[in-house]
Motif scaffolding. Structure first.
Motif, PDB file in Angstrom:
ATOM      1  N   ALA A 377       0.778  -1.163  -0.103  1.00 33.30           N
ATOM      2  CA  ALA A 377      -0.097  -0.342   0.666  1.00 33.30           C
ATOM      3  C   ALA A 377       0.601   1.402  -0.035  1.00 33.30           C
ATOM      4  CB  ALA A 377      -0.911  -0.119   1.230  1.00 33.30           C
ATOM      5  N   ARG A 378       1.816   1.077   0.914  1.00 35.37           N
ATOM      6  CA  ARG A 378       3.128   2.586   0.714  1.00 35.37           C
ATOM      7  C   ARG A 378       3.712   2.628  -0.801  1.00 35.37           C
ATOM      8  NH1 ARG A 378       6.765   4.647   3.862  1.00 35.37           N
ATOM      9  NH2 ARG A 378       4.922   4.462   6.482  1.00 35.37           N
ATOM     10  N   LEU A 379       3.948   1.767  -1.395  1.00 37.00           N
ATOM     11  CA  LEU A 379       4.623   1.770  -1.985  1.00 37.00           C
ATOM     12  C   LEU A 379       3.165   2.479  -3.526  1.00 37.00           C
ATOM     13  CD1 LEU A 379       6.965  -0.877  -2.009  1.00 37.00           C
ATOM     14  CD2 LEU A 379       7.123   1.021  -2.176  1.00 37.00           C
ATOM     15  N   MET A 380       2.545   1.687  -3.889  1.00 38.46           N
ATOM     16  CA  MET A 380       1.418   1.086  -5.113  1.00 38.46           C
ATOM     17  C   MET A 380       0.398   2.192  -4.798  1.00 38.46           C
ATOM     18  SD  MET A 380       1.733  -2.980  -5.613  1.00 38.46           S
ATOM     19  CE  MET A 380       0.524  -2.673  -7.253  1.00 38.46           C
ATOM     20  N   GLY A 381      -0.077   1.861  -2.979  1.00 37.61           N
ATOM     21  CA  GLY A 381      -1.365   2.719  -2.697  1.00 37.61           C
ATOM     22  C   GLY A 381      -2.147   2.110  -3.016  1.00 37.61           C
ATOM     23  N   THR A 382      -3.529   2.350  -1.973  1.00 39.36           N
ATOM     24  CA  THR A 382      -4.403   0.773  -0.905  1.00 39.36           C
ATOM     25  C   THR A 382      -5.140   0.397  -2.322  1.00 39.36           C
ATOM     26  OG1 THR A 382      -4.544   2.757   0.208  1.00 39.36           O
ATOM     27  CG2 THR A 382      -6.028   0.490   0.307  1.00 39.36           C
ATOM     28  N   VAL A 383      -5.772   0.850  -2.672  1.00 36.99           N
ATOM     29  CA  VAL A 383      -6.402   0.528  -3.984  1.00 36.99           C
ATOM     30  C   VAL A 383      -5.677  -0.884  -5.171  1.00 36.99           C
ATOM     31  CG1 VAL A 383      -8.037  -0.103  -6.032  1.00 36.99           C
ATOM     32  CG2 VAL A 383      -8.640   1.871  -4.281  1.00 36.99           C
ATOM     33  N   PRO A 384      -4.500  -0.273  -5.806  1.00 30.59           N
ATOM     34  CA  PRO A 384      -3.977  -0.788  -6.416  1.00 30.59           C
ATOM     35  C   PRO A 384      -3.646  -2.316  -5.381  1.00 30.59           C
ATOM     36  CG  PRO A 384      -3.429   1.234  -7.069  1.00 30.59           C
ATOM     37  CD  PRO A 384      -3.862   1.399  -5.160  1.00 30.59           C
ATOM     38  N   SER A 385      -2.432  -1.870  -4.285  1.00 33.41           N
ATOM     39  CA  SER A 385      -2.051  -3.103  -4.084  1.00 33.41           C
ATOM     40  C   SER A 385      -3.361  -4.549  -3.707  1.00 33.41           C
ATOM     41  CB  SER A 385      -1.927  -2.521  -2.410  1.00 33.41           C
ATOM     42  OG  SER A 385      -2.613  -2.050  -1.888  1.00 33.41           O
ATOM     43  N   VAL A 386      -4.491  -4.121  -3.089  1.00 32.27           N
ATOM     44  CA  VAL A 386      -5.191  -5.083  -2.919  1.00 32.27           C
ATOM     45  C   VAL A 386      -5.770  -6.176  -4.532  1.00 32.27           C
ATOM     46  CG1 VAL A 386      -7.343  -5.804  -1.937  1.00 32.27           C
ATOM     47  CG2 VAL A 386      -6.588  -4.165  -0.705  1.00 32.27           C
ATOM     48  N   ILE A 387      -5.926  -5.169  -5.297  1.00 31.17           N
ATOM     49  CA  ILE A 387      -5.806  -5.367  -7.082  1.00 31.17           C
ATOM     50  C   ILE A 387      -4.343  -6.635  -6.998  1.00 31.17           C
ATOM     51  CG2 ILE A 387      -6.107  -4.847  -9.762  1.00 31.17           C
ATOM     52  CD1 ILE A 387      -7.787  -2.501  -8.411  1.00 31.17           C
ATOM     53  N   PHE A 388      -3.495  -6.326  -7.033  1.00 25.66           N
ATOM     54  CA  PHE A 388      -2.585  -6.754  -6.897  1.00 25.66           C
ATOM     55  C   PHE A 388      -2.241  -8.528  -6.385  1.00 25.66           C
ATOM     56  CE2 PHE A 388       2.245  -7.881  -5.826  1.00 25.66           C
ATOM     57  CZ  PHE A 388       2.724  -8.464  -7.278  1.00 25.66           C
ATOM     58  N   GLY A 389      -3.243  -8.187  -5.084  1.00 27.98           N
ATOM     59  CA  GLY A 389      -2.606  -9.478  -4.546  1.00 27.98           C
ATOM     60  C   GLY A 389      -3.742 -10.420  -4.924  1.00 27.98           C
ATOM     61  N   GLY A 390      -5.121  -9.952  -5.278  1.00 29.02           N
ATOM     62  CA  GLY A 390      -6.033 -10.739  -5.601  1.00 29.02           C
ATOM     63  C   GLY A 390      -5.714 -11.540  -6.669  1.00 29.02           C
ATOM     64  N   CYS A 391      -4.786 -10.265  -7.941  1.00 29.95           N
ATOM     65  CA  CYS A 391      -4.572 -11.094  -9.082  1.00 29.95           C
ATOM     66  C   CYS A 391      -3.595 -12.403  -8.715  1.00 29.95           C
ATOM     67  CB  CYS A 391      -3.632 -10.573  -9.748  1.00 29.95           C
ATOM     68  SG  CYS A 391      -4.782  -9.242 -10.742  1.00 29.95           S
ATOM     69  N   MET A 392      -2.619 -12.181  -8.037  1.00 34.24           N
ATOM     70  CA  MET A 392      -1.131 -12.600  -7.173  1.00 34.24           C
ATOM     71  C   MET A 392      -1.791 -14.321  -6.774  1.00 34.24           C
ATOM     72  SD  MET A 392       1.224 -12.223  -8.417  1.00 34.24           S
ATOM     73  CE  MET A 392       2.819 -12.996  -7.329  1.00 34.24           C
ATOM     74  N   THR A 393      -3.159 -14.088  -6.459  1.00 34.80           N
ATOM     75  CA  THR A 393      -3.377 -15.672  -6.243  1.00 34.80           C
ATOM     76  C   THR A 393      -4.479 -16.379  -6.707  1.00 34.80           C
ATOM     77  OG1 THR A 393      -4.694 -14.117  -3.781  1.00 34.80           O
ATOM     78  CG2 THR A 393      -5.640 -16.092  -3.792  1.00 34.80           C
ATOM     79  N   ILE A 394      -5.280 -15.640  -7.711  1.00 35.57           N
ATOM     80  CA  ILE A 394      -5.379 -16.563  -9.209  1.00 35.57           C
ATOM     81  C   ILE A 394      -4.537 -17.541  -9.799  1.00 35.57           C
ATOM     82  CG2 ILE A 394      -6.615 -16.146 -11.335  1.00 35.57           C
ATOM     83  CD1 ILE A 394      -8.906 -14.427  -9.539  1.00 35.57           C
ATOM     84  N   PHE A 395      -3.146 -15.870 -10.177  1.00 32.18           N
ATOM     85  CA  PHE A 395      -2.336 -16.834 -10.444  1.00 32.18           C
ATOM     86  C   PHE A 395      -1.660 -17.779  -9.870  1.00 32.18           C
ATOM     87  CE2 PHE A 395       2.455 -17.253 -11.224  1.00 32.18           C
ATOM     88  CZ  PHE A 395       2.087 -17.421 -11.905  1.00 32.18           C
ATOM     89  N   VAL A 396      -1.611 -18.323  -9.015  1.00 28.66           N
ATOM     90  CA  VAL A 396      -0.510 -19.480  -7.117  1.00 28.66           C
ATOM     91  C   VAL A 396      -1.827 -20.026  -8.333  1.00 28.66           C
ATOM     92  CG1 VAL A 396      -0.136 -20.248  -5.551  1.00 28.66           C
ATOM     93  CG2 VAL A 396       0.588 -17.679  -5.984  1.00 28.66           C
TER      94      VAL A 396
END
Length: 414
Positions: A377-396
């Motif tokens: 969240a510090r590096l990407m912003g709150t909303v983008p960081s959560v979107i990134f996490g969800g995408c990584m979950t689906i990828f895994v």
């Protein structure tokens, strides 16, 4: 002998010591969840920094991971009830310390900041590192093997119920009557949990394994997990889902700056996943999973990741609430399947060590995931960081499904 066992969806609840066990765990979990909301809101109120929220998770994860393997060994060689009582007693001490910090908050926090809070969370992390394998390995000593799945489902149901109530109560207590009163409730509930567990009888340990020395016994537990493809796939899947897919650490930011619902709204948001999980657990109690277990697990973890993406995009409180409820339903299925796999595939005299590995993979990944969320969240912003996490979950999930044929083809956990 099996014909004399309790039967039906409430079978495990008919065993008195199991009722005491889950009642104790219910109270302790309720206290922990109240504390987690109050600590998060208190730290954010003092610092106004998203990274400080992530550091709460890190302060607990470091000691919890550090002691886990040894704690698993201890759970296999020391009476598990004694470990549980000592750990709950330590959590009671931590809750009392947090309460004392609030009696003179002005000068105290201006002088020391949030360091005392992090220090207490560190100590509680040690206690929870020992408590998790002891709880896990003690439960099957209270019930017949034939009732493992039913007991795990009820254990999950009561845990989710405590989480719902605790998270909602934490926000409401903090927002309505104040931080001191919220920590007082935390102390009382932990004490009740300690007294309830005292009523459970001592159980003999199973015969110890043949390895000599602590290191050899710990390595035997690690080897068992890493050579069992089903267990390894299941806990790895949850590890990355929780590590990348959770938005719990950032909920104070969503509650205040995006959804504008304040502390009471934070408690409701924190409780929402557990509402979904409770409904799903109750459904599975009456309609157990009987086929395509592996595929269902994969689909549900992917569904969890998708929910995180949708939550990040939502700016409406009620839509966000529904999405979090759905995420809890998906997560509950994963918890029940993984728990049943671990209990049925692990020998009795290795349950502590195997549970410790699972705790490192899944339990502590909650706290590390909080830190990852804060940094992202510090590096990407709150909303983008959560979107990134969800995408990584689906990828895994895609990778796990591709490489783990044994999990894909798993039909039913016996």
């Amino acid at each position: 002998m099996s014909s004399t066992l309790p039967s039906g969806p409430y079978a495990a609840l008919r065993i008195p010591e199991f009722r005491l066990y889950i009642s104790s765990r219910f109270c302790v979990t309720l206290a922990i969840q109240i504390q987690s909301v109050v600590v998060a809101w208190q730290v954010y109120a003092i610092t106004k920094d998203t990274l400080s929220l992530g550091l709460i998770g890190l302060a607990e994860a470091i000691p919890s991971i550090g002691v886990s393997l040894y704690a698993g060994h201890v759970a296999d060689v020391v009476q598990r009830k004694k470990i549980i009582l000592l750990c709950i007693g330590t959590l009671l001490f931590c809750s009392a310390a947090l309460l004392l910090f609030t009696l003179q908050p002005g000068d105290f926090f201006s002088l020391y900041g949030v360091i005392p809070i992090y220090s207490v969370i560190f100590i509680s992390g040690v206690a929870r590192g020992f408590l998790s394998p002891a709880f896990f390995s003690f439960m099957p000593q209270l019930i017949p093997r034939e009732l493992y799945s039913n007991a795990i489902t009820w254990n999950s149901t009561l845990w989710e119920t405590a989480t719902i109530a605790g998270l909602a109560m934490g926000g409401l207590l903090y927002g309505i009557i104040g931080v001191t009163q919220a920590y007082t409730v935390d102390v009382v509930l932990t004490l009740i949990g300690l007294l309830l567990m005292s009523g459970v009888g001592n159980k003999p340990l199973p015969p110890v394994t043949t390895e000599e020395g602590v290191t050899e016994k710990i390595m035997a537990g690690l080897k068992f997990v890493f050579t069992n493809k089903l267990i390894l796939s299941a806990i790895s899947l949850d590890l990355f889902a929780v590590l990348f897919g959770g938005a719990v650490a950032l909920l104070p930011v969503f509650a205040e700056e995006i959804l504008h619902v304040g502390a009471p709204g934070l408690g409701i948001l924190r409780a929402a996943p557990s509402i979904g999980a409770l409904c799903m657990a109750f459904y599975i109690t009456h309609h157990p999973i009987k086929k395509d277990t592996g595929k269902i697990l994969l689909y549900c973890v992917a569904g969890f990741g998708l929910c995180m993406i949708l939550f990040a995009l939502s700016t409406n409180f009620w839509i966000s609430l529904v999405i979090l409820v759905a995420s809890g339903g998906f997560d509950c299925i994963s918890v029940i399947i993984r728990g049943t796999l671990l209990q049925t595939l692990t020998p009795e005299n290795m349950k502590g060590r195997v549970s410790a590995v699972n705790h490192i993979f899944v339990g502590s990944s909650n706290e590390i995931g909080m830190f990852e969320s804060g940094v992202a969240a510090r590096l990407m912003g709150t909303v983008p960081s959560v979107i990134f996490g969800g995408c990584m979950t689906i990828f895994v999930v895609g990778l796990t499904g591709w490489f783990s044929r044994s999990l894909r083809s798993l039909q039913r956990v016996h």
